[in-house]
Design a protein around this motif. Structure first.
Motif, short mmCIF file in Angstrom:
data_model
loop_
_atom_site.label_atom_id
_atom_site.label_comp_id
_atom_site.label_asym_id
_atom_site.label_seq_id
_atom_site.Cartn_x
_atom_site.Cartn_y
_atom_site.Cartn_z
N SER A 39 -61.28 -26.04 -20.19
CA SER A 39 -62.44 -25.29 -18.97
C SER A 39 -61.60 -25.96 -17.55
O SER A 39 -61.77 -26.34 -16.24
N ALA A 40 -61.25 -27.45 -18.66
CA ALA A 40 -60.43 -28.27 -16.85
C ALA A 40 -59.31 -27.25 -16.34
O ALA A 40 -59.17 -27.97 -14.92
N VAL A 41 -58.64 -26.55 -16.79
CA VAL A 41 -57.64 -25.88 -16.94
C VAL A 41 -57.88 -25.21 -15.82
O VAL A 41 -57.99 -24.78 -15.23
N LEU A 42 -59.25 -23.89 -16.18
CA LEU A 42 -59.69 -22.83 -15.19
C LEU A 42 -59.92 -23.75 -13.78
O LEU A 42 -60.17 -22.69 -13.25
N ALA A 43 -60.91 -24.91 -14.09
CA ALA A 43 -61.24 -25.52 -12.88
C ALA A 43 -59.96 -26.10 -12.11
O ALA A 43 -60.52 -26.07 -10.90
N LEU A 44 -58.94 -26.17 -12.27
CA LEU A 44 -58.06 -26.87 -11.58
C LEU A 44 -57.39 -25.51 -10.79
O LEU A 44 -57.69 -25.57 -8.87
N ALA A 45 -58.66 -23.89 -10.94
CA ALA A 45 -58.09 -22.96 -9.67
C ALA A 45 -58.52 -23.47 -8.35
O ALA A 45 -58.34 -23.33 -7.28
N GLY A 46 -60.60 -24.48 -8.16
CA GLY A 46 -60.71 -24.82 -6.96
C GLY A 46 -59.40 -25.44 -6.57
O GLY A 46 -59.25 -25.15 -4.88
N PHE A 51 -55.40 -26.18 -1.70
CA PHE A 51 -54.54 -26.81 -1.09
C PHE A 51 -53.75 -25.32 -0.58
O PHE A 51 -52.74 -25.65 0.13
N VAL A 52 -53.18 -24.42 -0.77
CA VAL A 52 -52.79 -22.91 -0.44
C VAL A 52 -53.61 -22.78 1.21
O VAL A 52 -52.65 -22.65 2.09
N ILE A 53 -54.69 -23.09 1.13
CA ILE A 53 -55.26 -22.59 2.29
C ILE A 53 -54.88 -24.20 3.12
O ILE A 53 -54.30 -23.98 4.24
N MET A 54 -54.62 -24.83 2.82
CA MET A 54 -54.19 -26.10 3.41
C MET A 54 -52.49 -25.54 3.74
O MET A 54 -52.07 -25.87 4.71
N LEU A 55 -52.31 -25.34 3.20
CA LEU A 55 -50.21 -25.44 3.43
C LEU A 55 -50.11 -23.84 4.19
O LEU A 55 -49.77 -24.34 4.85
N ALA A 56 -51.27 -22.80 4.17
CA ALA A 56 -51.23 -21.96 5.48
C ALA A 56 -51.38 -21.98 6.45
O ALA A 56 -50.66 -21.61 7.37
N LEU A 57 -52.05 -23.02 6.90
CA LEU A 57 -52.62 -23.76 7.99
C LEU A 57 -51.39 -24.50 8.81
O LEU A 57 -50.89 -24.24 9.85
N VAL A 58 -51.61 -25.24 7.46
CA VAL A 58 -49.79 -26.18 8.46
C VAL A 58 -48.98 -25.30 8.71
O VAL A 58 -48.03 -25.83 9.90
N VAL A 59 -48.36 -24.20 7.51
CA VAL A 59 -47.67 -23.67 8.16
C VAL A 59 -47.78 -22.34 9.60
O VAL A 59 -46.77 -22.08 10.06
N ALA A 60 -48.73 -22.42 9.80
CA ALA A 60 -49.16 -21.54 10.73
C ALA A 60 -49.67 -22.29 12.14
O ALA A 60 -49.48 -21.45 12.61
N GLY A 61 -49.05 -23.87 11.66
CA GLY A 61 -49.72 -24.37 13.01
C GLY A 61 -50.80 -25.12 13.51
O GLY A 61 -50.92 -26.02 13.94
N LEU A 62 -52.04 -24.39 12.89
CA LEU A 62 -53.37 -25.53 12.18
C LEU A 62 -53.18 -26.57 12.25
O LEU A 62 -54.17 -26.85 12.08
N GLY A 63 -52.37 -26.68 11.60
CA GLY A 63 -52.66 -28.23 10.55
C GLY A 63 -52.51 -29.04 11.35
O GLY A 63 -52.71 -30.07 12.39
N ALA A 123 -64.75 -25.55 -10.76
CA ALA A 123 -63.82 -25.23 -10.03
C ALA A 123 -63.83 -25.33 -8.91
O ALA A 123 -63.82 -26.29 -7.73
N VAL A 124 -65.38 -25.16 -8.13
CA VAL A 124 -66.00 -25.54 -6.99
C VAL A 124 -66.22 -26.77 -6.59
O VAL A 124 -66.32 -27.60 -5.73
N GLN A 125 -66.34 -27.86 -7.53
CA GLN A 125 -66.01 -29.62 -7.41
C GLN A 125 -64.87 -29.52 -6.71
O GLN A 125 -64.70 -30.67 -6.38
N GLU A 126 -64.28 -28.97 -7.64
CA GLU A 126 -62.17 -29.89 -7.91
C GLU A 126 -61.77 -29.03 -6.24
O GLU A 126 -61.31 -29.64 -5.39
N PHE A 127 -61.84 -27.88 -5.66
CA PHE A 127 -61.80 -26.75 -4.66
C PHE A 127 -63.23 -28.35 -3.29
O PHE A 127 -62.07 -28.15 -2.57
N ILE A 128 -64.04 -28.52 -3.62
CA ILE A 128 -64.87 -30.10 -2.57
C ILE A 128 -63.79 -31.33 -2.23
O ILE A 128 -63.61 -31.84 -1.81
#
Length: 222
Positions: A39-46, A51-63, A123-128
């Protein structure tokens, strides 16, 4: 592209940052302790979705825009403070509410841990926790850029930033598995309900402390 010299300097630094006992790693430890390794490993998807969203925003210049906007950054910080303190307080309250007089010496079984909470909720807790923490934003806007070769053109620099971000996420995943595994191994030793409750209270207290520290810290971006 990245050179071996860049990676030799970057990887140890990335591993050190990823291994630090921050809010997300503490959450992974608690999830492993209470809900089991799977369960802990599956939660890491959040966490890694955030992180992937943040990285995409930074690369796109929005970050960079958010990085330079005092108002936007302070809004994100307030959200992070409220969530961490609120979530930590909820963990402490839940631990106290689960107290059953006369049952403190009973041990928590693996079956009980595995059904403690659905992976999606974790996973939602990890994401938030990751998304509401401005220090995670600083990771991608302040930690990664110094390792980029600025002599390259804009497109090449963007590619380097993206690759470094992927490498960091890999390091973060490896350290998160260790934190989750540590919680699982501790629980596998036959942890008593009293000990589990106290660890929950300590985890909640640490999250409240992280939130308080975030509220008073000077996260300068200059």
């Amino acid at each position: 592209m990245l050179t071996w010299a860049q990676l030799v300097v970057f990887m140890p630094a990335a591993l050190a940052v990823a291994a630090s006992p921050g809010a997300n790693n503490l959450l992974a430890f608690r999830n492993g302790l209470r809900s089991g390794f799977t369960s802990a490993v599956l939660a890491l998807a959040g966490r890694f979705t955030a992180f992937v969203i943040m990285l995409a925003l930074v690369v796109a210049g929005l970050g960079a825009i958010l990085h330079s906007s005092q108002v936007a950054f302070e809004i994100l910080r307030v959200v992070g403070v409220v969530f961490m303190i609120g979530f930590g307080a909820w963990i402490i309250w839940s631990a106290r509410a689960q107290h059953e007089p006369g049952h403190d010496e009973e041990k928590v079984t693996a079956q009980t841990r595995e059904t403690a909470a659905p992976p999606m909720r974790l996973a939602v807790q990890e994401f938030i926790t990751a998304g509401a923490n401005p220090k995670a934003l600083l990771l991608f806007t302040a930690f990664l850029p110094p390792f980029v070769d600025t002599s390259a053109n804009v497109a090449a620099s963007g590619v380097q930033l993206a690759v470094l971000g992927v490498f960091y996420i890999i390091c973060e995943a490896a350290m998160a598995l260790i934190w989750a595994g540590s919680g699982t191994l501790l629980a596998a030793r036959g942890i008593k309900k009293r000990t589990l409750r106290r660890l929950d209270q300590a985890s909640g207290g640490a999250l409240v402390a992280f939130g308080g520290g975030l509220a008073v810290s000077d996260l300068s971006r200059r």
